[in-house]
Design an enzyme around this catalytic site. Structure first.
Site, short mmCIF file in Angstrom:
data_model
loop_
_atom_site.label_atom_id
_atom_site.label_comp_id
_atom_site.label_asym_id
_atom_site.label_seq_id
_atom_site.Cartn_x
_atom_site.Cartn_y
_atom_site.Cartn_z
N GLY A 15 0.74 -1.19 0.04
CA GLY A 15 -0.09 0.05 0.04
C GLY A 15 0.72 1.23 0.00
O GLY A 15 0.46 2.48 0.79
N SER A 41 0.83 -3.59 4.93
CA SER A 41 1.14 -3.92 6.60
C SER A 41 1.74 -2.50 7.31
O SER A 41 2.68 -1.99 6.59
CB SER A 41 2.08 -4.98 6.55
OG SER A 41 2.83 -4.76 7.75
N VAL A 49 9.47 8.08 0.43
CA VAL A 49 10.12 9.13 -0.24
C VAL A 49 9.64 9.23 -1.68
O VAL A 49 8.93 8.25 -1.90
CB VAL A 49 11.58 9.21 -0.29
CG1 VAL A 49 12.35 9.77 1.07
CG2 VAL A 49 12.27 7.71 -0.57
N ALA A 52 8.85 14.25 -6.33
CA ALA A 52 8.90 14.89 -7.37
C ALA A 52 8.55 14.05 -8.58
O ALA A 52 8.62 12.92 -8.95
CB ALA A 52 10.23 15.42 -7.55
N LYS A 80 5.84 22.01 -10.32
CA LYS A 80 7.15 21.78 -10.59
C LYS A 80 7.16 22.09 -12.14
O LYS A 80 6.57 21.54 -12.85
CB LYS A 80 7.44 20.35 -10.50
CG LYS A 80 9.07 20.12 -10.94
CD LYS A 80 9.14 18.53 -10.62
CE LYS A 80 10.65 18.13 -11.68
NZ LYS A 80 10.68 16.87 -11.46
N LEU A 335 8.72 -0.17 -6.83
CA LEU A 335 10.13 -0.59 -6.41
C LEU A 335 10.34 -2.09 -6.67
O LEU A 335 11.65 -2.49 -7.07
CB LEU A 335 10.37 0.06 -5.02
CG LEU A 335 10.29 1.41 -4.72
CD1 LEU A 335 10.48 1.74 -3.22
CD2 LEU A 335 11.45 2.16 -5.75
N THR A 346 11.63 9.64 -12.06
CA THR A 346 11.13 8.91 -13.06
C THR A 346 10.37 7.54 -12.30
O THR A 346 9.60 6.94 -13.22
CB THR A 346 12.23 8.24 -13.95
OG1 THR A 346 13.30 7.99 -13.33
CG2 THR A 346 12.47 9.27 -14.83
C1 FAD Z 1 15.93 7.95 -2.15
C2 FAD Z 1 14.74 8.05 -2.88
C3 FAD Z 1 14.12 9.14 -3.28
C4 FAD Z 1 13.07 8.99 -4.50
N1 FAD Z 1 12.48 10.05 -4.96
C5 FAD Z 1 11.37 9.90 -5.86
C6 FAD Z 1 11.18 10.94 -6.59
O1 FAD Z 1 11.42 12.35 -6.42
N2 FAD Z 1 10.05 10.81 -7.64
C7 FAD Z 1 9.62 9.42 -7.83
O2 FAD Z 1 9.13 9.66 -8.96
N3 FAD Z 1 9.92 8.70 -7.23
C8 FAD Z 1 11.01 8.75 -6.18
N4 FAD Z 1 11.60 7.65 -5.43
C9 FAD Z 1 10.66 6.39 -5.84
C10 FAD Z 1 9.45 6.32 -5.18
O3 FAD Z 1 9.49 6.62 -3.82
C11 FAD Z 1 8.74 4.94 -5.17
O4 FAD Z 1 8.60 4.62 -6.71
C12 FAD Z 1 7.30 5.01 -4.67
O5 FAD Z 1 7.11 5.52 -3.60
C13 FAD Z 1 6.82 3.53 -4.99
O6 FAD Z 1 7.13 2.85 -3.59
P1 FAD Z 1 6.44 1.45 -3.66
O7 FAD Z 1 4.82 1.56 -3.44
O8 FAD Z 1 6.79 0.64 -4.55
O9 FAD Z 1 7.04 0.66 -2.17
P2 FAD Z 1 6.75 1.22 -0.87
O10 FAD Z 1 6.58 2.51 -0.62
O11 FAD Z 1 8.01 0.55 -0.04
O12 FAD Z 1 5.64 0.20 -0.42
C14 FAD Z 1 5.67 -1.29 -0.13
C15 FAD Z 1 4.52 -1.64 0.51
O13 FAD Z 1 4.55 -2.99 0.54
C16 FAD Z 1 3.88 -3.61 1.83
N5 FAD Z 1 4.75 -4.85 2.27
C17 FAD Z 1 5.78 -5.18 2.09
N6 FAD Z 1 5.97 -6.39 2.38
C18 FAD Z 1 4.73 -6.87 2.95
C19 FAD Z 1 4.31 -8.04 3.47
N7 FAD Z 1 5.08 -9.11 3.81
N8 FAD Z 1 3.07 -8.03 3.64
C20 FAD Z 1 2.18 -6.98 3.69
N9 FAD Z 1 2.67 -5.72 2.90
C21 FAD Z 1 3.74 -5.69 2.87
C22 FAD Z 1 4.56 -2.21 3.00
O14 FAD Z 1 3.84 -2.31 3.96
C23 FAD Z 1 4.18 -1.25 1.81
O15 FAD Z 1 2.80 -0.74 1.80
C24 FAD Z 1 12.46 7.71 -4.48
C25 FAD Z 1 12.92 6.64 -3.98
C26 FAD Z 1 13.99 6.59 -3.06
C27 FAD Z 1 14.41 5.33 -2.53
#
Ligand code: FAD
Length: 507
Positions: A15, A41, A49, A52, A80, A335, A346
């Protein structure tokens, strides 16, 4: 085909921004026959993070039908207009990568070749003078883009900065109103079909079992389904993009609300500055091969405009892409599918691009391998294009004052990028692939900004009258300046249009 072959249960694990963007978009793009469920979770939390974005995010929000003013208030968003790069090409030099296009009502190719001809004849014109976005950013102003191609404001472009946690929560509420179900709990076991290896169910710590037909892995860096379960494999790109850590800390805004991101190159990486309504997001993205965590945190905190509002957070990542983003009945988005550092904002765009392509290649229960393979190839191309664009920022530096910069200046680069640089160097030719997310403006801004100068220009403009072209450029520069002068200030614009969160709270 019988109804029995349609997918019915879609389960999204995670989420974060990826999970809730996917849930909202599928709920909007598919009919109610599909049951969509997000498992997340609170204990594990989100990466937190990612603030942008780039202009196509507006298409995503429009596809969902979000109200812009509400979205901006709810996520403390700002506009932006591009990215200011400081000390990238050489120390003490800066350039602006604007959105929109250079020139007013002109085809960029044509405009740029005229510019190049004048430049070669000693005109010494600053390209940024012909970009409404670059000039508005410099003046701290903003105004609405026009849809009318005869209006100079049609050459404007913009994206958003927003609080990523608030964006996820906002989309969660939105998706739930469209019927998406949310299950709180940690996935501790993944069941697979004994013969096919397809994922059949998730088992939560509470004992609950969540069954599905299609599983979308939005579990973040861990890649719970795509990697930990299916072992899709990872292609490592850290030789090309050696940044592997970030230290992030917010601080209070000092001074006017700038409508752009700033990226300042530092000894072992670069520092971002992202102004939001309620705070400024900052982070030092660095390579652990060239600096220690302690020194990186010290550099970050020494370069904030005010006291940090929280302890700096350390994030680790491994640059590259999953070998298969879609394997069996699991599609990795966010990610979990791969990550490249946030230099050009991006990642959120890749989430959006993956969702669009998933809708275009939406499977039935036969999970056609051909359909899956095309999807994987298309996402791979998106990722490789981003990689090449990011690598350009490093490769084209002339800095030799620190080990990192000497390394990236000399590292071998992919042929695909070497060819683009060479074609540009010859006579300013920009190669843009169909379906590519970066516009010619983006490539041009970074190539020139980093000091890649064409040796010549197109023969098509060679015989054109230079005096008439120069006159046209003078008029255009004056028109850009006048148009920017008439724009409201960035914060004023937000307040005037009901987008300022604090004022809405007081009303
Ligand atoms: C340093 C940094 C800077 C960034 N800056 C930018 C930016 O400026 N612009 C941009 O476009 N992107 C940026 N990003 C990327 C951006 O943060 C991510 O692409 C975006 O937030 C998506 O993350 P996510 O949802 O894939 O993962 P996460 O936010 O990590 O979410 C993962 C989810 O999975 C759940 N989960 C994991 N394991 C389990 C489990 N076993 N059971 C139940 N739930 C689970 C967690 O609870 C969470 O809800 C940046 C990333 C980093 C590291």
């Amino acid at each position: 085909m019988s109804d029995g072959n349609w997918i019915q249960n879609i389960v999204i694990v995670g989420g974060g921004s990826a999970g809730w963007m996917t849930a909202a978009a599928l709920a909007r793009g598919l009919d109610r026959r599909y049951r969509i469920q997000v498992v997340e979770s609170q204990d594990i939390g989100v990466v937190g993070v990612g603030e942008a974005t780039i202009p196509p995010i507006r298409l995503f929000n429009a596809m969902l039908g979000l109200d812009e003013a509400e979205f901006m208030r709810e996520t403390q968003a700002t506009y932006k207009l591009g990215i200011q790069f400081r000390d990238w090409g050489r120390l003490g030099q800066s350039y602006f990568h604007p959105f929109g296009v250079y020139g007013l009502n002109a085809e960029l190719g044509h405009f740029f070749q005229y510019w190049l001809k004048l430049d070669h004849e000693g005109g010494a014109l600053d390209l940024a003078d012909y970009s409404l976005c670059a000039q508005a950013a410099k003046a701290g102003r903003f105004d609405r883009q026009s849809d009318d191609p005869r209006d100079p404001m049609s050459t404007f472009g913009f994206a958003y900065h927003f609080d990523t946690i608030l964006y996820g929560q906002y989309l969660r509420r939105f998706a739930q109103t469209l019927g998406v179900a949310r299950t709180e709990g940690e996935v501790v076991q993944v069941d697979q079909h004994p013969e096919t290896g397809f994922v059949t169910a998730l088992r939560l710590k509470s004992g609950q079992v969540v069954e599905g037909d299609l599983f979308i892995d939005c579990s973040g860096f861990r890649g719970l389904l795509i990697e930990q379960t299916l072992k899709a494999g990872y292609e490592d790109w850290s030789d090309l993009l050696p940044m592997d850590r970030a230290a992030a800390a917010p601080c209070a805004l000092r001074g006017p609300l700038s409508p752009y991101t700033t990226s300042t190159a530092r000894e072992a990486g670069w520092q971002w500055r992202i102004p939001l309504q309620h705070r400024v997001g900052n982070g030092y993205v660095y390579s652990s091969r060239f600096i220690s965590d302690e020194a990186a945190v010290a550099t970050l905190t020494a370069n904030l405009e005010s006291e940090p509002l929280a302890e700096p957070r350390l994030l680790r990542f491994n640059t590259g892409r999953r070998r298969k983003m879609w394997d069996k009945n699991v599609v990795a988005i966010g990610l979990s599918s791969g990550f490249m550092e946030p230099l050009e904002s991006t990642s959120i765009h890749l989430i959006q691009a993956s969702i669009n392509k998933l809708l275009q290649h939406f499977p039935d229960r036969s999970f056609s391998p051909a359909n899956r393979d095309v999807y994987n190839r298309r996402i791979q191309v998106d990722m490789e294009t981003i990689r090449d664009f990011l690598v350009l920022h490093y490769k084209a530096t002339v800095r030799d004052d620190a080990a990192l910069w000497s390394y990236v200046r000399q590292m071998p680069i992919p042929d695909s990028l070497a060819e683009r640089i060479e074609l540009f160097r010859e006579r300013g030719q920009l190669v843009i692939h169909p379906d590519e997310m970066f516009t010619p403006t983006s490539w041009l801004a970074v190539l020139l900004g980093q000091g890649v100068h064409p040796r010549s220009y197109s023969p098509l403009v060679a015989d054109q009258d230079s005096r008439a072209i120069a006159e046209g450029f003078r008029n255009m520069k004056a028109l850009v300046a006048r148009r920017v002068e008439a724009m409201p200030g960035h914060a004023d614009y937000l307040k005037r249009h009901g987008m300022w969160a604090a004022e809405a709270a007081m009303a």
